[in-house]
Structures are given as structure tokens and as C-alpha cells.
Motif scaffolding. Structure first.
Motif, PDB file in Angstrom:
ATOM      1  N   ASP A   1       0.832  -1.197   0.000  1.00 47.76           N
ATOM      2  CA  ASP A   1       0.000   0.000   0.000  1.00 47.76           C
ATOM      3  C   ASP A   1       0.867   1.247   0.000  1.00 47.76           C
ATOM      4  O   ASP A   1       1.914   1.292   0.651  1.00 47.76           O
ATOM      5  N   HIS A   2       0.390   2.283  -0.708  1.00 49.48           N
ATOM      6  CA  HIS A   2       1.064   3.567  -0.664  1.00 49.48           C
ATOM      7  C   HIS A   2       0.958   4.132   0.751  1.00 49.48           C
ATOM      8  O   HIS A   2      -0.062   3.941   1.420  1.00 49.48           O
ATOM      9  N   PRO A   3       1.979   4.829   1.234  1.00 49.71           N
ATOM     10  CA  PRO A   3       1.937   5.300   2.628  1.00 49.71           C
ATOM     11  C   PRO A   3       0.757   6.198   2.965  1.00 49.71           C
ATOM     12  O   PRO A   3       0.253   6.164   4.090  1.00 49.71           O
ATOM     13  N   TYR A   4       0.290   7.015   2.006  1.00 49.58           N
ATOM     14  CA  TYR A   4      -0.796   7.931   2.380  1.00 49.58           C
ATOM     15  C   TYR A   4      -1.836   8.151   1.291  1.00 49.58           C
ATOM     16  O   TYR A   4      -2.673   9.047   1.406  1.00 49.58           O
ATOM     17  N   SER A   5      -1.826   7.356   0.242  1.00 46.39           N
ATOM     18  CA  SER A   5      -2.844   7.470  -0.805  1.00 46.39           C
ATOM     19  C   SER A   5      -3.441   6.105  -1.059  1.00 46.39           C
ATOM     20  O   SER A   5      -2.720   5.101  -1.108  1.00 46.39           O
TER      21      SER A   5
ATOM     22  N   ALA B   1     -15.758   8.411   0.494  1.00 52.22           N
ATOM     23  CA  ALA B   1     -16.049   9.532  -0.402  1.00 52.22           C
ATOM     24  C   ALA B   1     -14.868  10.481  -0.587  1.00 52.22           C
ATOM     25  O   ALA B   1     -14.766  11.150  -1.614  1.00 52.22           O
ATOM     26  N   THR B   2     -13.960  10.573   0.378  1.00 52.49           N
ATOM     27  CA  THR B   2     -12.789  11.446   0.267  1.00 52.49           C
ATOM     28  C   THR B   2     -11.517  10.648   0.499  1.00 52.49           C
ATOM     29  O   THR B   2     -11.553   9.528   1.050  1.00 52.49           O
ATOM     30  N   GLN B   3     -10.399  11.230   0.099  1.00 52.55           N
ATOM     31  CA  GLN B   3      -9.115  10.564   0.301  1.00 52.55           C
ATOM     32  C   GLN B   3      -8.858  10.297   1.780  1.00 52.55           C
ATOM     33  O   GLN B   3      -8.349   9.235   2.158  1.00 52.55           O
ATOM     34  N   GLU B   4      -9.223  11.258   2.624  1.00 49.58           N
ATOM     35  CA  GLU B   4      -9.018  11.089   4.062  1.00 49.58           C
ATOM     36  C   GLU B   4      -9.835   9.914   4.589  1.00 49.58           C
ATOM     37  O   GLU B   4      -9.343   9.112   5.405  1.00 49.58           O
ATOM     38  N   LEU B   5     -11.077   9.788   4.137  1.00 45.51           N
ATOM     39  CA  LEU B   5     -11.919   8.680   4.576  1.00 45.51           C
ATOM     40  C   LEU B   5     -11.398   7.349   4.042  1.00 45.51           C
ATOM     41  O   LEU B   5     -11.397   6.338   4.753  1.00 45.51           O
ATOM     42  N   ARG B   6     -10.941   7.348   2.802  1.00 43.76           N
ATOM     43  CA  ARG B   6     -10.426   6.098   2.230  1.00 43.76           C
ATOM     44  C   ARG B   6      -9.178   5.636   2.976  1.00 43.76           C
ATOM     45  O   ARG B   6      -8.987   4.432   3.208  1.00 43.76           O
TER      46      ARG B   6
END
Length: 396
Positions: free
Chosen positions: A229-233, A275-280
Motif C-alpha cells: 500500500d502507498h503510505p498515504y494514498s 467519499a474522500t481521500q481522508e476517509l479512504r
């Protein structure tokens, strides 16, 4: 032995004192772009570590040392050292990756070379730097991977440190050294003076950590293992399909929406957990589990086709034989056929940078030790009698 037909750097002479990987990687760049790279090595039977780089006709040596000429020279003899200094007077660059103290013992440190040729550029590649408390330590790639932070972010969470599958520190140190040499050459065109270029495995590995290192320095975050997994995306990583694995890379909201549509689940676009990157990112385990169910229903080829049509970045995960069978890799010419002296052909790894007028070329393989002795020594004025004497005394 003829030099490479490439012309971009054909005005340069490089004296290559290196072995193993970092230094040869640096010198290979110059050889492929046409520089006269003279690989200087001890005569057979002189070096107690002879063969530490592997078989001379093995794949690694052939790939690292193509396009070079070979001169055998015993630098521990007065005659050998004198010949080397004659060559320095004709050269533009010397590249070495001895331990920092060795060049001083041999009398070929930068100040020694500068006294002979003020335009000379010395490039030194060490394990940990030319100065400091670790300067005399032997440096190897995996040690630098560990000390530079790479092994602690590589592998699956909780698995323990894992080395990268390639020599990241070695190869990048060689690349950084080559960049430093090119900068020094450009500056020399203005000043007329050479200088000492230094790189190390440790510095190169830390530099290659790039955004992971910056996360700590700027944000105080100590990165951990994230597996595939990517560290933050997210979703950005490996997914299992019905017949293998592929990489997906969903980088923004537009791609997220296109991705959901492409996989047949448009309803996920506005799901309250995704729905958002933060939520994902917050709900990545649940999202990964859902994607695992979806991607298991179709083959890798089917998914790659669907994602490509939707404009979502994705790609196969190849073994090496599959890499070189890929039509784009074939188009880019990354496997370069080279003939040996017996007329056989091998394929070597091509240069990854293209120049429109003066491209790199790979014309010949690594010659036998000392194959170019006579030619090189005659170029600096030695006659046949002197060369024969040097051979008898095992200077060459």
C-alpha cells in the motif's frame, strides 16, 4: 579494442579504478556515451580479492563494464604508480571506490592528482563518507539500506525489516557520483580547474528515501512498513485478480470516480466511508477487503483493459522474462544486443535516458584483463621494450 561509437562524451578520458557496483555504475554511463573509459585492474594473481565481483564473463560484469578498455596495472609497485600518474596527466576524471584511507596510502588522493593535472576531477565513492566516525568502515549495499531507513519501510507490517530486491544504495551512489562529475566538468569549462567529487552509499540511500525522509524531517512522522500500500494514498497498491496480481494507482477524486465506474461499482464513489481521500485512508482495511472481493472475479488482462479505458493508472506485475517480452519495453529498446569476439550475441540493459542527437551506444563487451595494455601504454609514449619489461616484472 575500439571505443563506443557514441559521441556525446568522446572528448573525455576516464580512469576507472572501481569494482563491485557503485563505481562501475558511475563509469558505465560515461562509457555508454562515448568516453574513453580505461578500466584499471591488478594483473591476475596480484589482488587477494580478485574475483569478488563475480565471474568476468558473468552477466553482472558484462553489464557493468561494457564499452571499456582494460589496462592491468599494479599500483603497489613504483613503476605501476608512475604509469598511473602519466595517465592522470592525460585524463579528465579518475573514479575510485576504495576505503577512504587507501588512496592516501597509495599517493593518489585528490591533492596528489591535482599536482599532476590541475584539471583532473577525482570522484570518490565510499560506504559512509570520506570523513566522520564511520569513514573507515567497509560499506555494502544492504548495510546502507538498513542504516538509510529503507529496510524499515519495506515489507509487510509487522514482518520485520526487509531488504529491497535490488542494490538501491550501490546503484544510486554511482548515479549521484556521475551527476557530480558532470557538474564538475561543466564548472571546469568556466574555471579551468578540477575538483573532488564525493558520494557514499549512506548519503545516496538517505537521498533515495526522499518523501519518506521528508515526512520525518518536516512533519516528525516516522514511516513504518506499509506493504504494497502507498503510505498515504489509497487505493494505490497491489490487488489479487482471478489469475494473478496487478497494481492500481488511484490518485485523486476524479480518478476515484472513474475507478468506481470502471470496476462496476459506481455506488462506491459517494459511500460515506470512502467519499474522500481522508476517509479512504482511514478505512483502508475495509476498502481493501471490498476491492479484493471485486477484483477476484475477473482476470488481470480484463481488469487492465477496463481500467485503461477509464483512464485509471494500472499495470501488470511482471517477472523479469515478462518485463522484456512487453511490447512497450521492446519498443524502448531496453534489451540491447551486443556481439562478443567469437560472434555470439548477448543482450545487456540499455541506458534509460535518450538523447535526440548523441544517444548512448553499447558496442562491445568487457575485454579480457589487460587486453588493451599495449595500445594504452603506447599512447603515453612507452615503447615495446619498456612494455615487455613491465610484463616480466608483473607491473602489468
Amino acid at each position: 579494442m575500439t571505443r563506443s561509437k557514441a559521441s556525446a562524451l568522446s572528448n573525455l578520458r576516464i580512469l576507472d579504478l572501481t569494482r563491485v557496483r557503485a563505481g562501475p555504475t558511475c563509469c558505465r554511463i560515461f562509457a555508454d556515451f562515448g568516453a574513453d573509459v580505461i578500466k584499471i585492474e591488478a594483473p591476475p594473481g596480484v589482488d587477494p580479492n580478485e574475483g569478488m565481483s563475480g565471474a568476468r564473463n558473468g552477466s553482472d560484469m558484462l553489464n557493468l563494464h561494457r564499452n571499456k578498455r582494460s589496462l592491468t596495472l599494479n599500483l603497489k609497485t613504483p613503476e605501476g604508480l608512475a604509469i598511473f600518474k602519466q595517465l592522470v596527466a592525460t585524463a579528465d576524471v579518475v573514479v575510485e571506490n576504495y576505503r577512504p584511507d587507501v588512496k592516501h596510502r597509495l599517493g593518489i588522493a585528490y591533492d596528489d592528482l591535482k599536482a599532476i593535472n590541475p584539471r583532473i576531477i577525482l570522484a570518490s565513492i565510499s560506504g559512509f563518507g570520506e570523513t566522520g566516525p564511520y569513514r573507515t568502515r567497509a560499506g555494502f549495499d544492504q548495510i546502507a539500506q538498513g542504516m538509510g531507513g529503507l529496510m524499515w519501510v519495506t515489507g509487510l507490517p509487522g514482518q520485520g525489516p526487509v531488504r529491497a530486491g535490488i542494490a538501491v544504495a550501490d546503484s544510486s551512489a554511482g548515479l549521484f557520483a556521475a551527476i557530480g562529475i558532470l557538474v564538475a566538468l561543466q564548472e571546469r569549462a568556466r574555471s579551468g580547474e578540477g575538483q573532488w567529487v564525493r558520494s557514499s552509499l549512506l548519503q545516496a540511500q538517505i537521498a533515495m528515501m526522499d518523501f519518506q525522509a521528508a515526512r520525518y524531517l518536516v512533519d516528525g512522522i516516522v514511516p513504518q512498513q506499509a506493504g504494497n500500500d502507498h503510505p498515504y494514498s489509497t487505493p494505490m497498491g497491489v490487488v489479487r485478480t482471478a489469475d494473478g496480481f496487478i497494481n492500481i494507482a488511484v490518485g485523486g477524486q476524479g480518478q476515484w470516480k472513474a475507478f468506481c465506474t470502471a470496476i462496476g461499482h459506481a455506488e462506491m464513489q459517494d459511500h460515506p466511508d470512502y467519499a474522500t481521500q481522508e476517509l479512504r485512508l482511514k478505512n483502508r482495511p475495509a476498502l481493501n477487503a471490498r476491492l479484493a472481493e471485486i477484483f477476484a472475479t475477473r482476470s488481470s488482462a480484463e481488469w487492465l483493459d477496463a481500467l485503461e479505458q477509464a483512464g485509471v493508472p494500472a499495470g501488470p506485475i511482471y517477472k523479469m522474462d515478462e518485463v522484456f517480452a512487453d511490447p512497450q519495453v521492446e519498443h524502448l529498446g531496453m534489451a540491447v544486443p551486443v556481439s562478443d569476439e567469437e560472434g555470439g550475441r548477448v543482450r545487456l540493459v540499455g541506458q534509460p535516458v535518450e538523447l535526440s542527437r548523441t544517444p548512448a551506444a553499447i558496442d562491445h563487451l568487457l575485454p579480457e584483463p589487460g587486453a588493451d595494455n599495449e595500445d594504452i601504454l603506447r599512447e603515453i609514449g612507452l615503447d615495446d621494450a619498456k612494455i615487455a619489461m613491465l610484463r616480466r616484472e608483473r607491473v602489468i
